[in-house]
Structure formats: C-alpha cells, structure tokens
Design a protein around this motif. Structure first.
Motif, PDB file in Angstrom:
ATOM      1  N   ARG A 360       0.829  -1.207   0.000  1.00 48.07           N
ATOM      2  CA  ARG A 360       0.000   0.000   0.000  1.00 48.07           C
ATOM      3  C   ARG A 360       0.868   1.264   0.000  1.00 48.07           C
ATOM      4  O   ARG A 360       0.558   2.252  -0.668  1.00 48.07           O
ATOM      5  N   THR A 361       1.969   1.213   0.748  1.00 40.68           N
ATOM      6  CA  THR A 361       2.888   2.348   0.778  1.00 40.68           C
ATOM      7  C   THR A 361       3.494   2.586  -0.596  1.00 40.68           C
ATOM      8  O   THR A 361       3.611   3.737  -1.058  1.00 40.68           O
ATOM      9  N   ILE A 362       3.887   1.511  -1.273  1.00 43.29           N
ATOM     10  CA  ILE A 362       4.464   1.636  -2.613  1.00 43.29           C
ATOM     11  C   ILE A 362       3.445   2.238  -3.578  1.00 43.29           C
ATOM     12  O   ILE A 362       3.752   3.162  -4.341  1.00 43.29           O
ATOM     13  N   VAL A 363       2.219   1.715  -3.538  1.00 44.81           N
ATOM     14  CA  VAL A 363       1.183   2.216  -4.441  1.00 44.81           C
ATOM     15  C   VAL A 363       0.945   3.704  -4.203  1.00 44.81           C
ATOM     16  O   VAL A 363       0.917   4.509  -5.150  1.00 44.81           O
ATOM     17  N   ALA A 364       0.789   4.087  -2.934  1.00 41.01           N
ATOM     18  CA  ALA A 364       0.534   5.499  -2.621  1.00 41.01           C
ATOM     19  C   ALA A 364       1.703   6.377  -3.039  1.00 41.01           C
ATOM     20  O   ALA A 364       1.516   7.457  -3.646  1.00 41.01           O
ATOM     21  N   ARG A 365       2.920   5.934  -2.749  1.00 51.44           N
ATOM     22  CA  ARG A 365       4.101   6.728  -3.104  1.00 51.44           C
ATOM     23  C   ARG A 365       4.202   6.926  -4.609  1.00 51.44           C
ATOM     24  O   ARG A 365       4.496   8.022  -5.082  1.00 51.44           O
ATOM     25  N   GLU A 366       3.948   5.856  -5.364  1.00 51.75           N
ATOM     26  CA  GLU A 366       4.028   5.955  -6.819  1.00 51.75           C
ATOM     27  C   GLU A 366       2.931   6.862  -7.376  1.00 51.75           C
ATOM     28  O   GLU A 366       3.156   7.613  -8.336  1.00 51.75           O
ATOM     29  N   LEU A 367       1.745   6.800  -6.783  1.00 50.76           N
ATOM     30  CA  LEU A 367       0.652   7.664  -7.232  1.00 50.76           C
ATOM     31  C   LEU A 367       0.983   9.134  -7.010  1.00 50.76           C
ATOM     32  O   LEU A 367       0.806   9.973  -7.909  1.00 50.76           O
ATOM     33  N   TYR A 368       1.483   9.462  -5.822  1.00 52.15           N
ATOM     34  CA  TYR A 368       1.809  10.854  -5.534  1.00 52.15           C
ATOM     35  C   TYR A 368       3.017  11.329  -6.322  1.00 52.15           C
ATOM     36  O   TYR A 368       3.101  12.506  -6.705  1.00 52.15           O
ATOM     37  N   ALA A 369       3.954  10.422  -6.588  1.00 48.90           N
ATOM     38  CA  ALA A 369       5.132  10.802  -7.373  1.00 48.90           C
ATOM     39  C   ALA A 369       4.751  11.169  -8.801  1.00 48.90           C
ATOM     40  O   ALA A 369       5.424  11.985  -9.454  1.00 48.90           O
ATOM     41  N   ALA A 370       3.664  10.570  -9.296  1.00 52.27           N
ATOM     42  CA  ALA A 370       3.199  10.873 -10.647  1.00 52.27           C
ATOM     43  C   ALA A 370       2.553  12.238 -10.745  1.00 52.27           C
ATOM     44  O   ALA A 370       2.314  12.751 -11.846  1.00 52.27           O
ATOM     45  N   GLY A 371       2.257  12.840  -9.564  1.00 43.50           N
ATOM     46  CA  GLY A 371       1.656  14.176  -9.546  1.00 43.50           C
ATOM     47  C   GLY A 371       0.155  14.107  -9.395  1.00 43.50           C
ATOM     48  O   GLY A 371      -0.484  13.159  -9.834  1.00 43.50           O
ATOM     49  N   PRO A 372      -0.433  15.119  -8.732  1.00 40.12           N
ATOM     50  CA  PRO A 372      -1.882  15.128  -8.510  1.00 40.12           C
ATOM     51  C   PRO A 372      -2.642  15.331  -9.818  1.00 40.12           C
ATOM     52  O   PRO A 372      -2.144  15.953 -10.763  1.00 40.12           O
ATOM     53  N   VAL A 373      -3.850  14.762  -9.863  1.00 39.87           N
ATOM     54  CA  VAL A 373      -4.720  14.969 -11.013  1.00 39.87           C
ATOM     55  C   VAL A 373      -5.294  16.380 -10.935  1.00 39.87           C
ATOM     56  O   VAL A 373      -5.799  16.786  -9.884  1.00 39.87           O
ATOM     57  N   PRO A 374      -5.217  17.174 -12.024  1.00 37.90           N
ATOM     58  CA  PRO A 374      -5.792  18.533 -11.990  1.00 37.90           C
ATOM     59  C   PRO A 374      -7.274  18.502 -11.619  1.00 37.90           C
ATOM     60  O   PRO A 374      -8.000  17.603 -12.032  1.00 37.90           O
ATOM     61  N   GLU A 375      -7.687  19.466 -10.828  1.00 38.05           N
ATOM     62  CA  GLU A 375      -9.063  19.470 -10.365  1.00 38.05           C
ATOM     63  C   GLU A 375     -10.050  19.478 -11.515  1.00 38.05           C
ATOM     64  O   GLU A 375     -11.130  18.884 -11.448  1.00 38.05           O
ATOM     65  N   SER A 376      -9.684  20.120 -12.601  1.00 41.28           N
ATOM     66  CA  SER A 376     -10.591  20.184 -13.745  1.00 41.28           C
ATOM     67  C   SER A 376     -10.829  18.848 -14.383  1.00 41.28           C
ATOM     68  O   SER A 376     -11.816  18.626 -15.080  1.00 41.28           O
ATOM     69  N   ALA A 377      -9.882  17.891 -14.125  1.00 45.52           N
ATOM     70  CA  ALA A 377     -10.013  16.553 -14.711  1.00 45.52           C
ATOM     71  C   ALA A 377     -10.660  15.581 -13.746  1.00 45.52           C
ATOM     72  O   ALA A 377     -10.895  14.437 -14.101  1.00 45.52           O
ATOM     73  N   SER A 378     -10.891  16.004 -12.506  1.00 41.16           N
ATOM     74  CA  SER A 378     -11.433  15.085 -11.514  1.00 41.16           C
ATOM     75  C   SER A 378     -12.943  15.168 -11.474  1.00 41.16           C
ATOM     76  O   SER A 378     -13.558  16.052 -12.057  1.00 41.16           O
TER      77      SER A 378
END
Length: 378
Positions: A360-378
């Motif tokens: 779970r730590t790896i998944v979360a770290r990789e997701l955040y490393a990829a950068g947040p999704v722009p609010e306009s796309a969420s």
C-alpha cells in the motif's frame, strides 16, 4: 495478449503444468518432511525444465507457471519460486564465473538457492539492514544475522545483502554470493506455520572477496529491489492459484453436500458466497496478468502495478480460502484436508516479499510521485 485473455497455446501449457503437478510432483511433495528442503521435488522440477524456464520466461509466463502449479501442488510451486528468488540475482547480476559455477546446478535442481535479505531488525524496512561487511584486505568479513530466510539453513548457495558503507542507508548495501560451506556461515531452522523450510543464518566473520560480489559494491539494494519487483506479480499468481483451488473445492462440495432438503448450492446464502469467491479470484487474476504484461513491456509504472497485484491477490486468496473453509465446515479443519493445507499456506504471502502494508505504501508513493490529477479533470 488482447485484453489479458490467454492464447490457446498458453491455456494448453497451463493444463499440462497442472497435470504434471497432480501426477508426478504431488506424490513427491507428499513424501517430503515439513520444514525441510524436498530435494527429490527440486530435482524433478529441474528434470522437467521448469527451473531453467524461470530464468528465460517473461513475467507473464512466470505467473502462469506459479498459478498452474499452485492450483495442484503448492509445495512444487514454492520450491520452484524459491529457486528463482535465490538465484535470480546470479542470473541477472552475476559475473561469468558465478553464472557458470551455479546456474547449471540450480536449473538442474542439484543446488538449492536462498535469498537472504531480512534480519531481526530489518524486515519491511530492508534499507535498515545491519549485517556488516568489514574491510579485510581486498575483501570483507561479514558479521551478523539473517532470519525468516526460505530454504535456510539447507541451501547450497545464498544471496546475502550486507552493509559495506555505514550510515549510507540503501546506498551502502552490497549483494554477495556465498556457497553454504563458507567458513563462519551457520544456521538454524525455524518452526513455522508454513510447511516450506524457513530458517536463520549466522555469519561470524565470513570471508568474502571481490569475486563474490553480485553487481556493484554499494549497489546491492538495486539487486534486491529488482529481484522483488520481478517476483511480486508472480507471488500474486501463487495466491490466485490457491484461491482457484479453494473455489474449485467449494463448488464441488456445495453441489454435492445436501442439507435442509437439497444441495447446499440451492441456498442463496451459499451460492452468493461462491459467486463472490469467483468474482474476486478473477479480478485478482486479471490484475496479476496486467502487472506481468507491464513488466514484460518495460512500462514505467511497473512497480505500482506489481505492488497492486500482490496486494489484491494475496488479500483475496486469504478471504477465498477462509470462505471455502466456512462452507465446508469442520471437515476442512481435518489435518491433511486440502483446505486445511491451503489455510496454512495462504497466510504467509501477505507478509513475505513485502507485506500488504508495504505494498500500500508503494502504491501510494508511486501515485503521488506521478503528480496530482488537476481538479478540472477530476
């Protein structure tokens, strides 16, 4: 592989592996002693070319091998996987001399391999390992303890990770290849719930030289993580194989067992549980195949995919096996019953090669490393 459906030749190969496991490997497994290396079984895996295929196959083929064997004989699956885990660093990072000395012996099933990373104080936090490599002339002397090591203390060769640069974290670790007869290397078995051999290794000034290094000095953490990334999706495949075996048993039992005037399968509470077992198993299988395909394609997000696959598959298998036990009732707890065996086997994969919390730590770290999704796309 379109939409992660298997080609006919892959399906046929999986069926052949299951037949081999049921007819030839399971009888050898049944003669083995729990907690000990089953050398006749390892030799049979070598004779049938399965160990050699470990080092030639892509990640998807590795997953298909492990899932197919696990469905019929978990002992054969585990013996195969441990050979791969212990010797993959040699295949991937070994010198020509190291490869020539050990890979033929490992692939033939004549030499048993082990992967020694965990320590009493360094399990999930592998970068915290403390086994020291003190300089000694042109080489080093290794001192410390490794524990929870599969195939220890009976392995013939061990990939050992030691700290060559104090205070450098993951950047100060070196991988060494040690034969079991190296002076100062001893070990002891551990009495574990899982039936495969697990033990501790004790290193008291074990001498090593530059010729024993796997890869580069101070870059052994990459060797360790590369090996784990390679095998994580296939740990998920092992779990899927056990889940499928439990599902098969539950289907057969609930269709044949009568209660309350008819077969158990007529009870909605039962049939819906079986349906949920099937859905979760298939979902885990597809995520494992997707992670393996990503590894084979060199996708940039393979670490996240591998962690997701191992996490979902091992947690799913635990639930599916437990549900199958519940549907069988007390008979599933009889020593020697398939589900009693699976119940003991299924627990360990949620811990080894990175516990669920680590995934779970790896998944979360990789997701955040990829950068947040722009609010306009969420």
């Amino acid at each position: 592989m379109p939409a992660f459906s298997l080609e006919p030749e892959q399906t046929a190969w999986c069926a052949a592996l299951r037949e081999l496991a049921a007819r030839q490997l399971r009888p050898l497994a049944e003669k083995g002693e729990p907690g000990r290396v089953n050398r006749p079984l390892v030799a049979a895996l070598g004779e049938h070319g399965l160990i050699g295929r470990l080092f030639e196959a892509g990640a998807l083929d590795l997953c298909l091998m492990r899932e197919s064997l696990a469905r019929e004989c978990t002992e054969a699956e585990t013996a195969l996987a441990l050979q791969g885990l212990g010797a993959h660093p040699v295949a991937a990072h070994g010198s020509p001399a190291q490869r020539a000395r050990w890979l033929p012996e490992v692939t033939a099933g004549r030499a048993v391999a082990a992967f020694a990373l965990s320590e009493p104080g360094a399990g999930s936090d592998a970068a915290a390992l403390a086994l020291t490599a003190a300089p000694d002339g042109a080489g080093w002397r290794l001192t410390g303890e490794k524990t929870w090591i599969s195939n220890a203390p009976e392995a013939d060769l061990v990939t050992v990770f030691a700290r060559t640069t104090p205070g450098a974290g993951a950047r100060g670790i070196t991988a060494f290849l040690l034969p079991a007869d190296r002076p100062g290397l001893t070990g002891a078995p551990l009495d574990m719930l899982s039936p495969h051999p697990v033990g501790s290794l004790f290193l008291d000034g074990v001498p090593v030289g530059p010729e024993d290094v796997l890869g580069e000095v101070d870059r052994g953490f990459r060797v360790a993580m590369g090996t784990l990334d390679r095998f994580r999706p296939s740990v998920g495949a092992f779990a899927v194989g056990m889940a499928q075996a439990a599902l098969d048993a539950a289907l057969a039992h609930t269709a044949a067992r009568t209660a309350f005037g008819g077969p158990l399968s007529d009870l909605q509470a039962v049939s819906h549980q079986v349906a949920e077992m099937a859905v979760r198993t298939e979902a885990a299988r597809l995520l494992v195949y997707a992670a393996a395909a990503a590894y084979d394609e060199g996708a940039p997000d393979v670490r996240r995919r591998a962690a997701m696959a191992k996490l979902l598959a091992t947690e799913t298998a635990q639930w599916v096996v437990d549900t199958a036990v519940q549907l069988h009732g007390a008979r599933a707890l009889l020593r020697g019953h398939l589900l009693e065996h699976l119940y003991r086997e299924v627990r360990a994969p949620r811990i080894y090669e990175g516990a669920s919390e680590v995934q779970r730590t790896i998944v979360a770290r990789e997701l955040y490393a990829a950068g947040p999704v722009p609010e306009s796309a969420s």
